[in-house]
Design an enzyme around this catalytic site. Structure first.
Site, PDB file in Angstrom:
ATOM      1  N   ASP A   1       4.252   9.356  -1.607  1.00  0.00           N
ATOM      2  CA  ASP A   1       3.039   8.706  -1.105  1.00  0.00           C
ATOM      3  C   ASP A   1       2.691   7.555  -2.034  1.00  0.00           C
ATOM      4  OD1 ASP A   1       0.852   8.380   0.547  1.00  0.00           O
ATOM      5  OD2 ASP A   1       0.226  10.479   0.418  1.00  0.00           O
TER       6      ASP A   1
ATOM      7  N   HIS B   1       0.822  -1.221   0.000  1.00  0.00           N
ATOM      8  CA  HIS B   1       0.000   0.000   0.000  1.00  0.00           C
ATOM      9  C   HIS B   1       0.854   1.267   0.000  1.00  0.00           C
ATOM     10  CE1 HIS B   1      -4.071  -1.787   0.845  1.00  0.00           C
ATOM     11  NE2 HIS B   1      -3.296  -2.820   1.099  1.00  0.00           N
TER      12      HIS B   1
HETATM   13  P1  ADP Z   1      -2.460   7.398   4.522  1.00  0.00           P
HETATM   14  O1  ADP Z   1      -2.988   6.030   4.255  1.00  0.00           O
HETATM   15  O2  ADP Z   1      -0.969   7.545   4.395  1.00  0.00           O
HETATM   16  O3  ADP Z   1      -2.943   8.002   5.796  1.00  0.00           O
HETATM   17  P2  ADP Z   1      -4.307   8.273   2.430  1.00  0.00           P
HETATM   18  O4  ADP Z   1      -4.538   9.671   1.925  1.00  0.00           O
HETATM   19  O5  ADP Z   1      -4.136   7.254   1.388  1.00  0.00           O
HETATM   20  O6  ADP Z   1      -3.038   8.369   3.386  1.00  0.00           O
HETATM   21  O7  ADP Z   1      -5.515   7.831   3.353  1.00  0.00           O
HETATM   22  C1  ADP Z   1      -5.875   8.594   4.470  1.00  0.00           C
HETATM   23  C2  ADP Z   1      -7.298   8.269   4.875  1.00  0.00           C
HETATM   24  O8  ADP Z   1      -7.502   8.772   6.203  1.00  0.00           O
HETATM   25  C3  ADP Z   1      -8.330   8.940   3.990  1.00  0.00           C
HETATM   26  O9  ADP Z   1      -9.426   8.079   3.808  1.00  0.00           O
HETATM   27  C4  ADP Z   1      -8.720  10.181   4.788  1.00  0.00           C
HETATM   28  O10 ADP Z   1     -10.039  10.635   4.556  1.00  0.00           O
HETATM   29  C5  ADP Z   1      -8.560   9.692   6.202  1.00  0.00           C
HETATM   30  N1  ADP Z   1      -8.221  10.838   7.083  1.00  0.00           N
HETATM   31  C6  ADP Z   1      -7.160  11.628   7.003  1.00  0.00           C
HETATM   32  N2  ADP Z   1      -7.229  12.619   7.927  1.00  0.00           N
HETATM   33  C7  ADP Z   1      -8.361  12.441   8.593  1.00  0.00           C
HETATM   34  C8  ADP Z   1      -9.031  13.127   9.668  1.00  0.00           C
HETATM   35  N3  ADP Z   1      -8.541  14.227  10.237  1.00  0.00           N
HETATM   36  N4  ADP Z   1     -10.197  12.629  10.100  1.00  0.00           N
HETATM   37  C9  ADP Z   1     -10.722  11.529   9.533  1.00  0.00           C
HETATM   38  N5  ADP Z   1     -10.164  10.845   8.527  1.00  0.00           N
HETATM   39  C10 ADP Z   1      -8.997  11.290   8.062  1.00  0.00           C
END
Ligand code: ADP
Length: 469
Positions: free
Chosen positions: A356, A155
């Site tokens: 990323d 991932h």
């Molecule tokens: P990573 O897996 O590295 O965190 P991604 O962007 O692929 O990065 O996925 C992040 C997920 O976490 C997304 O679905 C996003 O909506 C969720 N997310 C990020 N920040 C928040 C937050 N403050 N509150 C709720 N969900 C969050």
């Protein structure tokens, strides 16, 4: 075919009521069809963990938890996974913390888990292992005589060879990867890095069908960009936005876990440059940054929180007025529907990671937009999503002037251009949602020689690599 067995570091909820994230949505159908099983780490650690998997029956599929002692869990998860592999795979070798006990815990967890899985698995089952925390699993399963096909999906990004070689056990890591029948990546970038690493580390030879010959066997490789539940997220955004007040000013939004890979200081530097260079936008725009903490116990994560507080305070101090706060910074998680509405009601989505695997926030931002008056996505060239989402404004996160220019362009963009870009981005997302991702991976795991028209399209350069091999 037998059952699908999914293995991941974190298990889905055992009641099925509080699932978070798209992975469960993606795999639910495949798991519920043939009595599937999801094996994942228990949410709590135990001083005296169960020697066997702890089985729970959900209405849709079974969940089996593996339990770990607190110390072992610390060294495996916060230690090796998140203080060695996460920084190395994200190109931050300066942040690696190498301790022999971390590496030992990482192997011990995989070995123990393999023994527990071997007791339940049948030869016609399919095993799908997820992510960097469990790379050695196929190696230990095969050593125990498990015969079924085992696939792995990464991932996070896979770095280039030189960076990968900074991991002290990189050769062993390469051998562990070579024990899978299929390895899936988010991007062609990562796939190309894997081929180079296999060639250099194990004298791997690329075959015409895209598989690679290593250690006397053939490993299938594929590019399967992960996605989201596009229509589900869009529905959530529409419903919640209907009862949410619009912001007073056009809003820029950033939503990220507080992680050094997300380029948060660089984003604020770009915004600061924008406000400095284009005073006409002062008091006429605002930035909402939502960044909940993660992995607080890892040292590398402690500094970034204070750095961000310092930077947002500095921008507010320099540019703010009695009536206007340029940066609003929220340091906690938000319910998904609230996030979806905030995305829908923001003129610009800022996604600026330094490196990323994919970045799902970029896809969520697009899915949430109102197609009659959409916002504009500003996306880092180093996010995996940039390979697909070329209709976004693509920026280099290391260049604050470039970010500033992109913000200005996004805010001044005509409605026609915004709609055109949104339509392109959304049409691609709609065709490539999370259900398609899991179906493509599983199909290839069952039929490794059949790359299929989809994968050929996502596998450009294959001829080049074949010739070079
Ligand atoms: P990573 O897996 O590295 O965190 P991604 O962007 O692929 O990065 O996925 C992040 C997920 O976490 C997304 O679905 C996003 O909506 C969720 N997310 C990020 N920040 C928040 C937050 N403050 N509150 C709720 N969900 C969050």
């Amino acid at each position: 075919m037998g059952r699908l067995i999914v293995v991941s570091n974190r298990a889905p909820s055992i009641d099925g009521a509080s699932d978070s994230g798209g992975l469960v949505v993606a795999l639910k159908d495949a798991l519920s069809k043939d009595g599937g099983l999801w094996i994942g780490g228990a949410p709590e650690q135990h001083e005296d963990p169960s020697p066997e998997l702890v089985l729970h029956h959900r209405p849709d599929f079974d969940v089996a938890l593996f339990e770990l002692e607190p110390e072992l869990h610390h060294d495996y998860y916060l230690g090796y996974s998140n203080s060695v592999l996460w920084p190395a795979f994200h190109g931050r070798v300066d942040l690696i913390v190498v301790k022999p006990r971390y590496a030992a815990a990482y192997r011990q967890v995989a070995e123990r888990l393999a023994r527990q899985i071997a007791e339940t698995v049948r030869d016609d089952d399919l095993i799908w292992v997820h992510d960097y925390q469990l790379i050695p699993l196929a190696h230990y399963l095969k050593a125990l005589g498990v015969k079924c096909r085992i696939g792995f999906f990464l991932h996070i990004p896979l770095p280039d060879l030189q960076t990968f070689m900074a991991i002290p056990d990189w050769r062993e890591m390469t051998k562990w990867l070579a024990d899978y029948d299929l390895i899936g990546f988010q991007t062609r970038r990562d796939l190309a890095n894997m081929i180079t690493i296999f060639r250099h580390g194990l004298r791997g030879e690329l075959r015409a069908n895209g598989n690679i010959g290593v250690n006397g066997r053939e490993v299938a490789l594929g590019c399967f960009p992960i996605s989201i539940d596009v229509t589900g997220f869009r529905r959530l955004a529409i419903q919640r936005a209907a009862t949410t007040e619009l912001p007073l000013l056009p809003r820029l939004i950033g939503v990220d876990r507080l992680d050094y890979s997300k380029g948060l200081p660089q984003r604020l530097a770009g915004y600061e440059t924008f406000l400095g260079k284009y005073p006409q936008f002062r008091s006429n725009v605002s930035l909402l940054q939502i960044a909940p903490p993660t992995r607080d116990n890892v040292d590398a994560y402690k500094d970034i929180r204070s750095e961000l507080e310092h930077l947002s305070g500095k921008i507010n101090g320099n540019f703010g007025t009695i009536d206007w706060t340029p940066v609003q910074y929220i340091h906690r998680a938000m319910p998904r529907d609230e996030l979806a509405a905030l995305f829908r009601q923001s003129r610009v989505g800022l996604v600026t990671p330094l490196f990323d695997g994919m970045n799902l926030v970029a896809k969520e931002y697009v899915a949430a937009q109102d197609e009659t008056d959409p916002g504009v996505l500003i996306l880092s060239q180093f996010a995996g999503a940039a390979e697909e989402m070329t209709a976004a404004l693509i920026i280099n996160p290391h260049n604050p002037v470039g970010i500033a220019e992109a913000i200005k362009k996004a805010l001044e963009m005509s409605l026609d251009e915004r709609i055109e870009r949104q339509n392109t981005l959304y049409a691609h997302l709609e065709r490539n949602d999370i259900a398609r991702w899991s179906a493509a991976f599983l199909k290839r795991l069952m039929e490794p020689d059949d790359i299929g028209p989809d994968n050929v399209a996502r596998f450009p350069g294959q001829g080049l690599w074949s010739k070079a091999g």
